[in-house]
Scaffold this motif. Structure first.
Motif, mmCIF file in Angstrom:
data_model
loop_
_atom_site.group_PDB
_atom_site.id
_atom_site.type_symbol
_atom_site.label_atom_id
_atom_site.label_comp_id
_atom_site.label_asym_id
_atom_site.label_seq_id
_atom_site.Cartn_x
_atom_site.Cartn_y
_atom_site.Cartn_z
ATOM 1 N N LEU A 201 6.346 0.287 -6.698
ATOM 2 C CA LEU A 201 4.998 -0.171 -6.389
ATOM 3 C C LEU A 201 4.763 -0.095 -4.890
ATOM 4 C CD1 LEU A 201 4.859 -3.435 -8.574
ATOM 5 C CD2 LEU A 201 3.698 -1.269 -9.084
ATOM 6 N N SER A 202 3.532 0.198 -4.498
ATOM 7 C CA SER A 202 3.180 0.235 -3.077
ATOM 8 C C SER A 202 2.571 -1.095 -2.660
ATOM 9 C CB SER A 202 2.180 1.365 -2.805
ATOM 10 O OG SER A 202 2.786 2.624 -3.009
ATOM 11 N N PHE A 203 2.923 -1.527 -1.443
ATOM 12 C CA PHE A 203 2.427 -2.778 -0.897
ATOM 13 C C PHE A 203 1.874 -2.537 0.508
ATOM 14 C CE2 PHE A 203 5.727 -3.794 -3.931
ATOM 15 C CZ PHE A 203 5.182 -4.841 -4.669
ATOM 16 N N GLY A 204 0.789 -3.245 0.846
ATOM 17 C CA GLY A 204 0.198 -3.135 2.174
ATOM 18 C C GLY A 204 0.170 -4.479 2.867
ATOM 19 N N ASN A 205 0.184 -4.469 4.193
ATOM 20 C CA ASN A 205 0.150 -5.703 4.960
ATOM 21 C C ASN A 205 -1.238 -6.335 4.871
ATOM 22 O OD1 ASN A 205 0.248 -7.667 7.298
ATOM 23 N ND2 ASN A 205 2.242 -6.692 7.548
ATOM 24 N N THR A 206 -1.275 -7.643 4.743
ATOM 25 C CA THR A 206 -2.545 -8.356 4.599
ATOM 26 C C THR A 206 -3.235 -8.620 5.941
ATOM 27 O OG1 THR A 206 -1.305 -10.444 4.574
ATOM 28 C CG2 THR A 206 -1.889 -9.478 2.440
ATOM 29 N N ASN A 207 -2.601 -8.277 7.051
ATOM 30 C CA ASN A 207 -3.197 -8.448 8.382
ATOM 31 C C ASN A 207 -3.475 -7.077 8.989
ATOM 32 O OD1 ASN A 207 -3.962 -9.131 10.979
ATOM 33 N ND2 ASN A 207 -1.979 -9.963 11.583
ATOM 34 N N ALA A 208 -4.746 -6.726 9.118
ATOM 35 C CA ALA A 208 -5.123 -5.409 9.640
ATOM 36 C C ALA A 208 -4.652 -5.193 11.069
ATOM 37 C CB ALA A 208 -6.644 -5.240 9.570
ATOM 38 N N LEU A 209 -4.411 -6.253 11.826
ATOM 39 C CA LEU A 209 -4.034 -6.110 13.233
ATOM 40 C C LEU A 209 -2.634 -5.542 13.416
ATOM 41 C CD1 LEU A 209 -5.540 -9.359 14.827
ATOM 42 C CD2 LEU A 209 -6.523 -7.056 14.749
ATOM 43 N N VAL A 210 -1.784 -5.605 12.375
ATOM 44 C CA VAL A 210 -0.439 -5.048 12.531
ATOM 45 C C VAL A 210 -0.490 -3.535 12.664
ATOM 46 C CG1 VAL A 210 0.568 -6.943 11.196
ATOM 47 C CG2 VAL A 210 0.065 -4.776 10.063
#
Length: 301
Positions: A201-210
């Motif tokens: 599964l693919s996961f993305g960071n919940t904070n766009a600033l990273v």
């Protein structure tokens, strides 16, 4: 206060001469906030910093700290077992019950993608099980001097998980001592691999600033519950320093990021900035709610 401590505090505040000369703090959409330099629990700025409030998935920073301080093997394969009790809020997940994943990877997706089943599994898999793990979270909070903090679950799905902005500065300082928390919480994208059955599964960071190099984010955690509003805890580069930003209870998804930008400009120039009228109304309403509930105490009993 010792002479050494006095010199350290003076040096800290001199780093922010533009902000201090401005004579007021930044205008923020977040109802509760704290700003500090990494390695120091002394605040550069606070806004209702001692008010104990729900913190949603910011909880997972403590979950990670307890896991890593326990010394459990990160390469061990953990099983995602069906919950032994219902979740306090929506706990949707794409992870299949019965599948397995390495503890390090479970910890990564709990931090960077705020995967609730992952945080639950970390607690369930520790020696002593779920309840012992929650006890360890509270013991760690006490050890760190987090007097306004109480945990009832490892995910943050319960509004019973409460802390203060000032307490969370202490938590971040402790978390920053673990390179794994820094790396895992700032991973932009990750492809997680599972066994039994094999799938990914693919996961993305919940904070766009990273994803923005100019911010130099070194630790990050977001959170949201209806009771907690939008929350963000972050370590990033500001005014040539590693700065801890704690933002609790904002109205919109972009409000915490906007507040982070206002804090950054305030530290650089002393400019207080402006927030939207809707955010001001939200803040007034929430402050009234807190006052009506008598929620201004510095400690949780």
């Amino acid at each position: 206060m010792s002479l050494r401590t006095l010199v350290q505090v003076s040096a800290l505040w001199l780093c922010y001469v533009p902000a201090l000369l401005a004579g007021s703090g930044p205008n923020l959409a977040s109802v509760n906030a704290a700003v500090a330099v990494v390695g120091d629990d002394e605040l550069v700025f606070g806004k209702h910093e001692d008010r104990s409030v729900p913190i949603a998935s910011i909880t997972k920073l403590m979950t990670a700290l307890v896991v890593l301080d326990s010394g459990e093997v990160l390469d061990e394969w953990l099983t995602f077992e069906e919950r032994h009790q219902p979740a306090a809020a929506n706990a949707y997940t794409r992870i299949r019950v019965g599948s397995r994943m390495k503890r390090a990877d479970v910890l990564r997706i709990a931090l960077m993608s705020s995967e609730n089943f992952a945080a639950y599994t970390l607690a369930r898999s520790q020696p002593g099980g779920f309840d012992t793990f929650v006890d360890s979270m509270n013991a760690k909070a006490k050890q760190l001097g987090m007097t306004g903090t109480r945990f009832v679950d490892p995910t943050g799905l319960s509004a019973g998980n409460r802390s203060t902005a000032a307490d969370l500065v202490r938590l971040v300082n402790a978390a920053m001592k673990h390179p794994e928390i820094q790396e895992y919480s700032t991973t932009g994208y990750y492809r997680g691999h599972f066994r039994n059955p094999r799938y990914s599964l693919s996961f993305g960071n919940t904070n766009a600033l990273v994803h923005r190099e100019s911010w130099g984010v070194e630790l990050s955690k977001t959170g949201y519950l209806t009771e907690a509003g939008r929350c963000l805890v972050m370590v990033s580069a500001m005014n040539g320093k590693q700065v801890i930003t704690v933002l609790l209870d904002s109205l919109g998804t972009r409000s915490p990021m906007g507040d982070a930008g206002r804090i950054k400009r305030w530290l650089d120039t002393g400019a207080s900035g402006k927030v939207a009228r809707a955010a001001r109304r939200y803040e007034q309403e929430k402050n009234a709610d807190y006052a009506a509930a008598g929620n201004s105490a510095t400690a949780v009993h």
